[in-house]
Design a protein around this motif. Structure first.
Motif, PDB file in Angstrom:
ATOM      1  N   LYS A  95       0.832  -1.204   0.000  1.00 55.08           N
ATOM      2  CA  LYS A  95       0.000   0.000   0.000  1.00 55.08           C
ATOM      3  C   LYS A  95       0.867   1.255   0.000  1.00 55.08           C
ATOM      4  O   LYS A  95       0.622   2.195  -0.765  1.00 55.08           O
ATOM      5  CB  LYS A  95      -0.928   0.004   1.210  1.00 55.08           C
ATOM      6  CG  LYS A  95      -2.072  -1.002   1.130  1.00 55.08           C
ATOM      7  CD  LYS A  95      -2.946  -0.929   2.374  1.00 55.08           C
ATOM      8  CE  LYS A  95      -4.089  -1.937   2.300  1.00 55.08           C
ATOM      9  NZ  LYS A  95      -4.936  -1.899   3.526  1.00 55.08           N
ATOM     10  N   ARG A  96       1.875   1.291   0.862  1.00 56.26           N
ATOM     11  CA  ARG A  96       2.732   2.479   0.938  1.00 56.26           C
ATOM     12  C   ARG A  96       3.544   2.642  -0.341  1.00 56.26           C
ATOM     13  O   ARG A  96       3.689   3.770  -0.852  1.00 56.26           O
ATOM     14  CB  ARG A  96       3.669   2.380   2.150  1.00 56.26           C
ATOM     15  CG  ARG A  96       2.991   2.592   3.490  1.00 56.26           C
ATOM     16  CD  ARG A  96       4.019   2.680   4.605  1.00 56.26           C
ATOM     17  NE  ARG A  96       4.773   1.441   4.761  1.00 56.26           N
ATOM     18  CZ  ARG A  96       4.448   0.453   5.592  1.00 56.26           C
ATOM     19  NH1 ARG A  96       3.374   0.563   6.352  1.00 56.26           N
ATOM     20  NH2 ARG A  96       5.195  -0.622   5.673  1.00 56.26           N
ATOM     21  N   ALA A  97       4.093   1.546  -0.855  1.00 59.95           N
ATOM     22  CA  ALA A  97       4.895   1.616  -2.077  1.00 59.95           C
ATOM     23  C   ALA A  97       4.048   2.067  -3.261  1.00 59.95           C
ATOM     24  O   ALA A  97       4.537   2.772  -4.153  1.00 59.95           O
ATOM     25  CB  ALA A  97       5.526   0.256  -2.362  1.00 59.95           C
ATOM     26  N   SER A  98       2.783   1.677  -3.271  1.00 57.46           N
ATOM     27  CA  SER A  98       1.878   2.097  -4.344  1.00 57.46           C
ATOM     28  C   SER A  98       1.601   3.590  -4.259  1.00 57.46           C
ATOM     29  O   SER A  98       1.612   4.308  -5.273  1.00 57.46           O
ATOM     30  CB  SER A  98       0.567   1.308  -4.273  1.00 57.46           C
ATOM     31  OG  SER A  98       0.800  -0.073  -4.479  1.00 57.46           O
ATOM     32  N   LYS A  99       1.350   4.088  -3.060  1.00 56.83           N
ATOM     33  CA  LYS A  99       1.091   5.511  -2.878  1.00 56.83           C
ATOM     34  C   LYS A  99       2.318   6.345  -3.236  1.00 56.83           C
ATOM     35  O   LYS A  99       2.196   7.473  -3.730  1.00 56.83           O
ATOM     36  CB  LYS A  99       0.675   5.781  -1.434  1.00 56.83           C
ATOM     37  CG  LYS A  99      -0.709   5.241  -1.077  1.00 56.83           C
ATOM     38  CD  LYS A  99      -1.051   5.547   0.369  1.00 56.83           C
ATOM     39  CE  LYS A  99      -2.438   5.031   0.726  1.00 56.83           C
ATOM     40  NZ  LYS A  99      -2.780   5.307   2.147  1.00 56.83           N
ATOM     41  N   ALA A 100       3.510   5.790  -2.972  1.00 59.53           N
ATOM     42  CA  ALA A 100       4.751   6.514  -3.259  1.00 59.53           C
ATOM     43  C   ALA A 100       5.149   6.442  -4.727  1.00 59.53           C
ATOM     44  O   ALA A 100       6.043   7.170  -5.161  1.00 59.53           O
ATOM     45  CB  ALA A 100       5.881   5.965  -2.394  1.00 59.53           C
ATOM     46  N   GLY A 101       4.503   5.562  -5.495  1.00 60.80           N
ATOM     47  CA  GLY A 101       4.814   5.446  -6.917  1.00 60.80           C
ATOM     48  C   GLY A 101       5.807   4.361  -7.260  1.00 60.80           C
ATOM     49  O   GLY A 101       6.140   4.172  -8.440  1.00 60.80           O
ATOM     50  N   LEU A 102       6.315   3.632  -6.256  1.00 56.74           N
ATOM     51  CA  LEU A 102       7.234   2.535  -6.540  1.00 56.74           C
ATOM     52  C   LEU A 102       6.506   1.384  -7.225  1.00 56.74           C
ATOM     53  O   LEU A 102       7.098   0.642  -8.015  1.00 56.74           O
ATOM     54  CB  LEU A 102       7.878   2.027  -5.243  1.00 56.74           C
ATOM     55  CG  LEU A 102       8.917   2.932  -4.590  1.00 56.74           C
ATOM     56  CD1 LEU A 102       9.328   2.375  -3.237  1.00 56.74           C
ATOM     57  CD2 LEU A 102      10.136   3.087  -5.484  1.00 56.74           C
ATOM     58  N   LEU A 103       5.234   1.223  -6.912  1.00 54.09           N
ATOM     59  CA  LEU A 103       4.395   0.210  -7.531  1.00 54.09           C
ATOM     60  C   LEU A 103       3.247   0.894  -8.255  1.00 54.09           C
ATOM     61  O   LEU A 103       2.748   1.933  -7.807  1.00 54.09           O
ATOM     62  CB  LEU A 103       3.843  -0.756  -6.480  1.00 54.09           C
ATOM     63  CG  LEU A 103       4.875  -1.565  -5.690  1.00 54.09           C
ATOM     64  CD1 LEU A 103       4.190  -2.366  -4.589  1.00 54.09           C
ATOM     65  CD2 LEU A 103       5.659  -2.488  -6.612  1.00 54.09           C
ATOM     66  N   ILE A 104       2.836   0.306  -9.368  1.00 54.25           N
ATOM     67  CA  ILE A 104       1.746   0.851 -10.169  1.00 54.25           C
ATOM     68  C   ILE A 104       0.613  -0.173 -10.202  1.00 54.25           C
ATOM     69  O   ILE A 104       0.847  -1.350 -10.493  1.00 54.25           O
ATOM     70  CB  ILE A 104       2.198   1.147 -11.609  1.00 54.25           C
ATOM     71  CG1 ILE A 104       3.381   2.129 -11.602  1.00 54.25           C
ATOM     72  CG2 ILE A 104       1.045   1.711 -12.431  1.00 54.25           C
ATOM     73  CD1 ILE A 104       3.980   2.336 -12.971  1.00 54.25           C
ATOM     74  N   LYS A 105      -0.583   0.280  -9.908  1.00 51.10           N
ATOM     75  CA  LYS A 105      -1.723  -0.622  -9.952  1.00 51.10           C
ATOM     76  C   LYS A 105      -2.044  -0.985 -11.402  1.00 51.10           C
ATOM     77  O   LYS A 105      -1.955  -0.157 -12.300  1.00 51.10           O
ATOM     78  CB  LYS A 105      -2.944   0.033  -9.305  1.00 51.10           C
ATOM     79  CG  LYS A 105      -2.788   0.245  -7.806  1.00 51.10           C
ATOM     80  CD  LYS A 105      -4.064   0.831  -7.197  1.00 51.10           C
ATOM     81  CE  LYS A 105      -3.901   1.006  -5.693  1.00 51.10           C
ATOM     82  NZ  LYS A 105      -5.140   1.571  -5.068  1.00 51.10           N
TER      83      LYS A 105
END
Length: 235
Positions: free
Chosen positions: A105-115
């Motif tokens: 969740k945090r990595a997604s919000k930070a942009g490291l992960l893309i949904k």
């Protein structure tokens, strides 16, 4: 705010995206596999050894050792490496399901992960590379500690030790009672790293590369850039 385990989870997901095997062949065993880091120390006598061991002499639980040994002996099939799940990440990173979930969740919000819709997430390699290069050393700054028994990291890791010339008396290591090298301690990006890298050589290389940008000299960081850039090409 990103936490160090978020980077660990991101790199592990990228390991699955790339499809690197935990071991090169299911038919190999620990005695024939030079890439295996795991080394039992059942006969290790601390009173007679000059090596100072980490504050947690042996924090590998029986279940951890069993899982590591299973991966060393069996590895994973191509089919098993084709996808990951939260449960698989938790098992192979020696984390809880909730830790993995919150990290994603945090990595997604930070942009490291893309949904990517119903298919979950994928790694944003451009953001990951930029963050390792410019942010990791500040966000997760680490100081060198005492002499310990451990696993070589940064420029002393097996993937880089023949590339970077060092005049240091001791290499940089993650404190680990089951490590094989005497060196100067630095804390890994997350506490479970010494276990997680024992079953994933690709992850070991990338976390060692990450440590170059956490503790390396300006020259080492510059020389490490081509290896970091290779992540864009899934190497």
């Amino acid at each position: 705010m990103l936490k160090p385990q978020d980077l660990l989870v991101t790199f592990k997901i990228l390991s699955y995206e790339i499809g690197c095997s935990s071991v090169e062949s299911r038919s190999h065993n620990s005695r024939k596999a030079p890439w295996v880091i795991f080394e039992p120390i059942s006969v290790y006598d601390r009173e007679k050894d000059e090596i100072i061991v980490s504050d947690e002499p042996d924090d590998f639980e029986a279940a951890d050792l069993a899982l590591i040994e299973q991966f060393i002996l069996e590895g994973e099939s191509e089919e098993q490496r084709a996808s990951w799940s939260y449960r698989k990440l938790a098992q192979q990173l020696f984390m809880s399901l909730s830790e993995v979930s919150q990290a994603i969740k945090r990595a997604s919000k930070a942009g490291l992960l893309i949904k990517r819709g119903a298919k979950g997430v994928r790694v944003n390699k451009t953001v990951l590379i930029d963050y390792v290069r410019f942010g990791a050393g500040v966000s997760f700054f680490v100081e060198r500690g005492k002499v310990v028994r451990g696993i070589p990291t940064a420029s002393a890791a097996s993937s880089f030790k023949d590339i970077f010339v060092s005049s240091a008396e001791f290499p940089t290591v993650w404190p680990c009672a089951r490590g094989t090298v005497k060196g100067i301690a630095i804390a890994p990006i997350y506490k479970s790293v010494p276990k997680a890298v024992m079953i994933d050589p690709w992850l070991y290389k990338q976390l060692a590369l990450l440590d170059i940008f956490r503790v390396g000299s300006a020259r080492e960081k510059e020389e490490a850039m081509p290896y970091l850039a290779k992540l864009k090409g899934n190497v």
